[in-house]
Structures are given as C-alpha cells and as structure tokens.
Design an enzyme around this catalytic site. Structure first.
Site, mmCIF file in Angstrom:
data_model
loop_
_atom_site.group_PDB
_atom_site.id
_atom_site.type_symbol
_atom_site.label_atom_id
_atom_site.label_comp_id
_atom_site.label_asym_id
_atom_site.label_seq_id
_atom_site.Cartn_x
_atom_site.Cartn_y
_atom_site.Cartn_z
ATOM 1 N N HIS A 126 20.136 87.305 51.458
ATOM 2 C CA HIS A 126 20.052 86.812 52.835
ATOM 3 C C HIS A 126 21.161 87.384 53.693
ATOM 4 O O HIS A 126 22.069 88.065 53.201
ATOM 5 C CB HIS A 126 20.036 85.286 52.892
ATOM 6 C CG HIS A 126 21.227 84.585 52.325
ATOM 7 N ND1 HIS A 126 22.493 84.694 52.849
ATOM 8 C CD2 HIS A 126 21.330 83.729 51.282
ATOM 9 C CE1 HIS A 126 23.332 83.937 52.159
ATOM 10 N NE2 HIS A 126 22.641 83.340 51.188
ATOM 11 N N CYS A 142 23.683 82.881 46.014
ATOM 12 C CA CYS A 142 22.836 83.933 46.583
ATOM 13 C C CYS A 142 23.617 85.237 46.726
ATOM 14 O O CYS A 142 24.798 85.305 46.397
ATOM 15 C CB CYS A 142 22.326 83.492 47.958
ATOM 16 S SG CYS A 142 21.244 82.048 47.891
#
Length: 167
Positions: A126, A142
């Site tokens: 992301h 992440c």
C-alpha cells in the site's frame, strides 16, 4: 532461505526493463509486459516486479514495525515470509491504494493456532500517508511504498500473481 535475484532468475541476471516504473500513470491503466511474480526481500527492503525472468520494476518497501522474522500472530508487527498470491485490491484504502496478499496461508494458520493466537490478516502492498516518513518500518505487517509507486503497482499487478517474501 533467502531468495536471491540470481537463483530466482535462473542463474543469470536479466537486465531490468523498468518499463512501468517511475512513470506517473494518467489513469490506472498499464500496457507494459505482464507482471508474473513479485519478490520481496525484507532485509534489503526491496520489491521486484518480474515478467518471466526479467525485472521490470523495483521499489523500496517499508515493513512492519518489528520486521525481523516471519509474521506469527495478529499484532506482532511483523511482515510475513513465504509464498502467497495477490488476492484482493482496495481502491479506497486508507493508504491511498492497496493490493492484498493471501496471508495467512495454511502454515501461518497452523503456527498461530499452535500458540493459541489468531494469525492476523489483511496484509497489503500500500501507499504511505503524509505523516509517515519513507525509509522507516511503521506498518502493522504490510509493505508500504510511495503513493505514486502504489499507483503503478496497482495498475501493473493482477489477482493471482505469485508473491515470494524472503527474510
């Protein structure tokens, strides 16, 4: 086990094409070579997008806040290690755009279950919010890139793309 560029690419390094990298897309369209695999090397903080044996794009990634070792349970701040696939996309992510991977896999779930802990989930590539400096490990597990880079990745990568994450 560390996956090196040489091993992954069959013993010979293919020259990077970098066709899709560093171009700000006018839309989320991509007409370059297909991305057939993604390799993340956590120690180097690098992500390679491959088309066959050719590196077509390379990005620096920020990882979980506790990056050493594989993700074992929800809340440990680690980024997973192992084999996954791209399995979801979020055009309305709080982190600009996001591309999800299939964590937890069966091995991850078994390990967490043996510890009596939930494995966690929602692991994505992301973008980065303005209050997070690039070059620091700040995510919950992440892999973060710049917002411009996630626009490229989002346009280039399809569901079902294999993802290898090595220490």
């Amino acid at each position: 086990m560390t996956i090196s560029r040489r091993v992954l690419l069959g013993g010979a390094l293919a020259a990077p094409v970098l066709a899709g990298c560093s171009r700000r897309p006018q839309s989320l369209a991509y007409d370059g070579p297909p991305v057939t695999g993604i390799v993340v090397t956590k120690a180097a903080r690098r992500m390679l997008l491959l088309s066959g044996r050719t590196v077509i794009c390379e990005h620096r990634v920020d990882l979980g806040s506790n990056p050493v070792g594989p993700k074992r349970w929800e809340g440990d701040g680690r980024t997973p290690e192992g084999f996954y696939i791209v399995d979801k996309r979020n055009p309305k992510s709080q982190y600009h755009l996001s591309v999800g991977i299939s964590y937890p896999n069966a091995q991850d779930m078994a390990y967490a279950a043996a510890l009596g802990r939930p494995p966690g989930g929602d692991i994505f590539f992301h973008g980065t919010p303005p209050d997070k400096p690039r070059g620091t490990d700040w995510t919950a597990g992440c892999m973060a890139v710049s917002n411009r880079e996630i626009e490229e990745i989002y346009a280039m990568v399809r569901d079902g793309t294999p993802v290898w994450i090595s220490p």
